[in-house]
Structure formats: structure tokens, C-alpha cells
Design an enzyme around this catalytic site. Structure first.
Site, mmCIF file in Angstrom:
data_model
loop_
_atom_site.group_PDB
_atom_site.id
_atom_site.type_symbol
_atom_site.label_atom_id
_atom_site.label_comp_id
_atom_site.label_asym_id
_atom_site.label_seq_id
_atom_site.Cartn_x
_atom_site.Cartn_y
_atom_site.Cartn_z
ATOM 1 N N HIS A 206 18.791 33.994 -36.570
ATOM 2 C CA HIS A 206 18.803 32.840 -37.483
ATOM 3 C C HIS A 206 17.448 32.131 -37.415
ATOM 4 O O HIS A 206 16.875 31.985 -36.348
ATOM 5 C CB HIS A 206 19.908 31.872 -37.051
ATOM 6 C CG HIS A 206 20.144 30.751 -38.006
ATOM 7 N ND1 HIS A 206 19.319 29.662 -38.106
ATOM 8 C CD2 HIS A 206 21.135 30.549 -38.899
ATOM 9 C CE1 HIS A 206 19.782 28.836 -39.027
ATOM 10 N NE2 HIS A 206 20.877 29.341 -39.534
ATOM 11 N N CYS A 244 18.976 32.014 -43.572
ATOM 12 C CA CYS A 244 19.554 30.702 -43.861
ATOM 13 C C CYS A 244 18.616 29.983 -44.841
ATOM 14 O O CYS A 244 17.519 29.550 -44.459
ATOM 15 C CB CYS A 244 19.703 29.918 -42.565
ATOM 16 S SG CYS A 244 20.429 28.292 -42.805
ATOM 17 N N HIS A 273 23.185 32.544 -44.917
ATOM 18 C CA HIS A 273 23.695 31.172 -44.995
ATOM 19 C C HIS A 273 23.084 30.601 -46.274
ATOM 20 O O HIS A 273 21.863 30.477 -46.372
ATOM 21 C CB HIS A 273 23.199 30.341 -43.812
ATOM 22 C CG HIS A 273 23.812 30.735 -42.520
ATOM 23 N ND1 HIS A 273 23.497 30.078 -41.350
ATOM 24 C CD2 HIS A 273 24.715 31.678 -42.185
ATOM 25 C CE1 HIS A 273 24.177 30.608 -40.361
ATOM 26 N NE2 HIS A 273 24.934 31.578 -40.838
ATOM 27 N N ASP A 318 27.339 27.898 -45.431
ATOM 28 C CA ASP A 318 26.667 27.164 -44.339
ATOM 29 C C ASP A 318 27.310 25.775 -44.208
ATOM 30 O O ASP A 318 28.465 25.681 -43.820
ATOM 31 C CB ASP A 318 25.162 27.102 -44.572
ATOM 32 C CG ASP A 318 24.420 27.023 -43.227
ATOM 33 O OD1 ASP A 318 23.219 26.795 -43.231
ATOM 34 O OD2 ASP A 318 25.083 27.176 -42.184
ATOM 35 N N HIS A 319 26.592 24.714 -44.582
ATOM 36 C CA HIS A 319 27.145 23.386 -44.296
ATOM 37 C C HIS A 319 27.807 22.748 -45.513
ATOM 38 O O HIS A 319 27.556 23.147 -46.645
ATOM 39 C CB HIS A 319 26.018 22.461 -43.795
ATOM 40 C CG HIS A 319 25.388 22.983 -42.549
ATOM 41 N ND1 HIS A 319 24.182 22.532 -42.064
ATOM 42 C CD2 HIS A 319 25.777 23.953 -41.680
ATOM 43 C CE1 HIS A 319 23.874 23.187 -40.978
ATOM 44 N NE2 HIS A 319 24.831 24.060 -40.717
ATOM 45 N N TYR A 332 30.367 20.339 -41.465
ATOM 46 C CA TYR A 332 31.421 21.333 -41.672
ATOM 47 C C TYR A 332 32.630 20.775 -42.403
ATOM 48 O O TYR A 332 33.776 21.129 -42.096
ATOM 49 C CB TYR A 332 31.792 21.957 -40.313
ATOM 50 C CG TYR A 332 30.756 22.967 -39.947
ATOM 51 C CD1 TYR A 332 29.616 22.595 -39.223
ATOM 52 C CD2 TYR A 332 30.821 24.258 -40.423
ATOM 53 C CE1 TYR A 332 28.609 23.501 -38.962
ATOM 54 C CE2 TYR A 332 29.831 25.172 -40.157
ATOM 55 C CZ TYR A 332 28.717 24.786 -39.441
ATOM 56 O OH TYR A 332 27.724 25.695 -39.180
#
Ligand SMILES: O=C(O)C(=O)C[C@H](O)[C@H](O)CO
Ligand SMILES: [Fe+2]
Length: 356
Positions: A206, A244, A273, A318-319, A332
Site C-alpha cells: 500500500h 490506493c 482502494h 476505501d474510506h 469506515y
């Protein structure tokens, strides 16, 4: 592509697997064990239980994020050999239960760095942000602020016991410069990649988050040249990348679309991501909603770079922000990640139908 969402397990995640299963497009969850000390072997029974829970819920668990790397491996201490041996065994144990990809990072001391865990956006939703002024303080204060604002949830890579002695940990890295960290990464990869090839697992590093040095620490997964160097250093398909977009995109010098296209073409992106970020000024940013107009990334071009170059790996949104009053582990939120999933699935469908 296989759409997934991260899940922190029955003890760490208040979001039930059933709710994740109900998000249109999601086929699997990305799991990890949070009750095994960094560096220890992941026990077969714990892995079996975790994967079994996903299967019972009708979800796959083929990606683990992360089996974190012990600092002694990153620093290059003699004790690294035992930790690498443990890592090899963990890879074998995970492979027994169908795990295909292991995400990890090689950032010294800290995992991703954010300075605001509950940054309020104009629409009232909450997100995470990074502002350089926010790390212009003592290490202890930075650690305290992140841990105190995690809403009581453990944060991946922010193990309180490991960071309790952040000054001592920082001091252990004093002789680790860019070159040393790269050498130690190769030392690690040269020993785990052969095991991966043996058991059919792929490593996926990552990027650094943010993708540039902070606190004077070296960071070696920042841009296209770093990724190229890593892929060539141990030239095996099992030595791959978690690309990501939020992390790489946090440095506007990075052309995230070209990086995605190149390393997808080279079949080295095993996990993506896909999140959006809004660059505020001078590389400060916050994590925004997924759709392109809300951020600095063109998400159609992101998905196009993956799709048009034959991406066949795993992907997750991802978020996610906290919207509709949701609280939980910063980054999250279920609702916003679910909205992200359906947006990405929609873009992918459009790209597929455009092709025919
Ligand atoms: O925490 C997240 O969502 C990240 O994407 C960070 C990665 O999980 C972590 O750095 C990988 O080891
Ligand atoms: Fe990420």
C-alpha cells in the site's frame, strides 16, 4: 474486478456482515486479525474462524488487510529474521483458507496519518483530513490526538501499545534513511515472495499516506518511480501493489491515472482502494464523497484506467464519511462506503457497456 468492503471482525466492527452483504455489488470482505501482536504468526484456528464467519454470511474473504510488518523488519534489526519466518508461516496459514492477496505497508512508525478525525464538511457530514499544521507538535501529542479521536475504535496500524513508546520507537529509526528502508524492504520481499509463489498468494504493498516524508521519516512508496523500483527489485507477479487512489492522489505531482494504467497493464495491481480526496491548499486535503465533483480526482478516469487496461483484481471503496448521523470507526462509515460501492459499480458497468 471483485468488489469488497473492509470488515474488522465481530469484536472490532459494529457493522454486521449481513449489512455488508446487502450492499449491491459487494462479493467479499477484506479481513484481518487485530488480536495477534504485529510480528507473531497468525494462528490457523483464528484464521479459520474469521474466514468461516465471512463464508457463513455469503461473502468471500480472499484479501487480508493487513498483515502488518514488524518495525524490526523495517529497521533491519537482527530480530527481523524471526519476524520474517513468522510472516512466511502466516502466509502459508492464510493460503490454506483461500486468501489470495495480502495488503501491507512499509511506512516507518506510523501507518496513514490524519490530523483531523472528525472534520466537519459543509453538509454536516464528518470525515478525516490532513493539514500540515496538525503535525507541527510533539509525537506524543500527535499519537494522543489520533487515538483520542477514534471514537473508541482501534485504528489499523495505530496499535496503542506499540505507539505508547513513540519516542523510543522513533529513536530506533534514527539511522534508517531512504536507502536503508529500501534495502530492508527488498530483504523482506526476497524472503516472502518465494513462499507466496509456492502457495498462490500475492503481496500488495500500500502506498504511503500521505505519499511524502513526515517527521523527517523516509517513505519509499510515494510515486510511480517508487512503485516501478519495488516491482523491479523482486520481479515476480507475486510482488504487487495495493493502488490506493486517495493516498497516491494526495500528492498532485502524482498522475494517478497514468500510474493506474501502467501498473494494471503490468499486472501488478492486485488490489485497488478507490476513494476521492479534496486537495485544499499546499497538499492539505480532506477525504470527500466518492463522486468526482466532490473531490480533486476524476473517478471516471480512475475506473477507466483500471477497466481499459484489463484490471482483474480486488477493489474496495476505501474510506467513507459519517453521514445520516452514523458514528463508528473514523473513515469506515457503512452508509458512505455503500454509496461509494454503488457509484464505482455504476462507473464500471458504463465502461463495460461502452466497450460493446
Ligand atoms: O486504513 C486504510 O483504509 C488504508 O488504506 C491503510 C492501509 O490499510 C494500510 O496502510 C495497509 O497496510
Ligand atoms: Fe488505502
Amino acid at each position: 474486478m471483485q468488489m469488497t468492503m473492509r470488515w474488522f471482525g465481530p469484536d472490532e466492527d459494529k457493522i454486521p456482515l449481513e449489512h455488508i452483504r446487502q450492499v449491491p455489488g459487494v462479493e467479499g470482505v477484506v479481513g484481518a486479525l487485530y488480536d495477534v501482536a504485529v510480528g507473531d504468526v497468525w494462528p490457523v484456528d483464528k484464521i479459520k474462524h474469521m474466514v468461516g464467519l465471512a463464508h457463513q454470511a455469503g461473502l468471500k474473504m480472499e484479501v487480508i488487510e493487513s498483515v502488518n510488518i514488524h518495525d524490526d523488519i523495517k529497521i533491519g534489526l537482527p530480530s527481523r529474521d524471526q519476524y520474517i519466518e513468522n510472516y512466511q508461516q502466516t502466509i502459508r496459514n492464510l493460503a490454506r483458507f483461500g486468501v489470495k492477496v495480502i495488503c501491507y505497508n512499509f511506512m516507518p512508525v506510523f501507518d496513514w496519518m490524519k490530523t483531523e478525525m472528525n472534520y466537519v464538511l459543509p453538509d454536516g457530514s464528518l470525515t478525516m483530513a490532513f493539514e500540515k499544521k496538525g503535525i507541527d507538535k510533539s509525537l506524543e501529542q500527535v499519537v494522543r490526538e489520533v487515538l483520542d479521536n477514534s471514537n473508541g475504535f482501534a485504528l489499523p496500524g495505530w496499535e496503542p501499545e506499540r505507539l505508547a513508546g513513540v519516542q523510543e520507537l522513533f529513536a530506533k529509526y534514527k539511522d534508517v534513511d531512504d536507502k536503508t528502508l529500501r534495502t530492508n524492504l527488498v530483504y523482506f520481499l526476497e524472503r516472502v515472495i518465494p513462499v507466496c509463489e509456492e502457495v498462490g498468494v500475492k503481496m500488495a504493498i500500500h502506498p504511503d499516506d500521505p505519499p511524502y516524508s513526515i517527521f523527517g521519516l523516509p517513505r519509499v512508496v510515494k510515486n510511480r518511480d517508487d512503485l516501478d523500483w519495488i516491482c523491479n527489485a523482486v520481479d515476480s507477479p507475486a510482488n504487487g501493489i495495493t493502488l490506493c487512489t486517495g493516498s497516491i492522489g494526495e500528492d498532485p505531482e502524482n498522475n494517478v491515472y497514468d500510474i493506474l494504467a501502467e501498473f494494471t497493464r503490468r499486472k501488478r495491481i492486485h488490489f485497488a482502494h478507490v476513494r476521492n480526496i479534496k486537495l485544499i491548499k499546499d497538499k492539505d486535503f480532506y477525504e470527500c464523497a466518492h463522486p468526482s465533483p466532490y473531490g480533486s480526482l476524476d473517478m471516471y478516469k480512475v475506473m477507466q484506467a483500471l477497466h481499459d487496461n484489463g484490471f482483474e483484481g480486488y477493489i474496495r471503496p476505501d474510506h467513507g464519511r459519517f453521514i445520516w448521523g452514523e458514528t463508528g470507526r473514523p473513515g469506515y462509515g457503512l452508509y458512505d462506503r455503500a454509496l461509494g460501492v454503488t457509484y464505482l459499480v455504476g462507473l464500471w458497468e458504463a465502461l463495460q457497456k461502452k466497450q460493446h
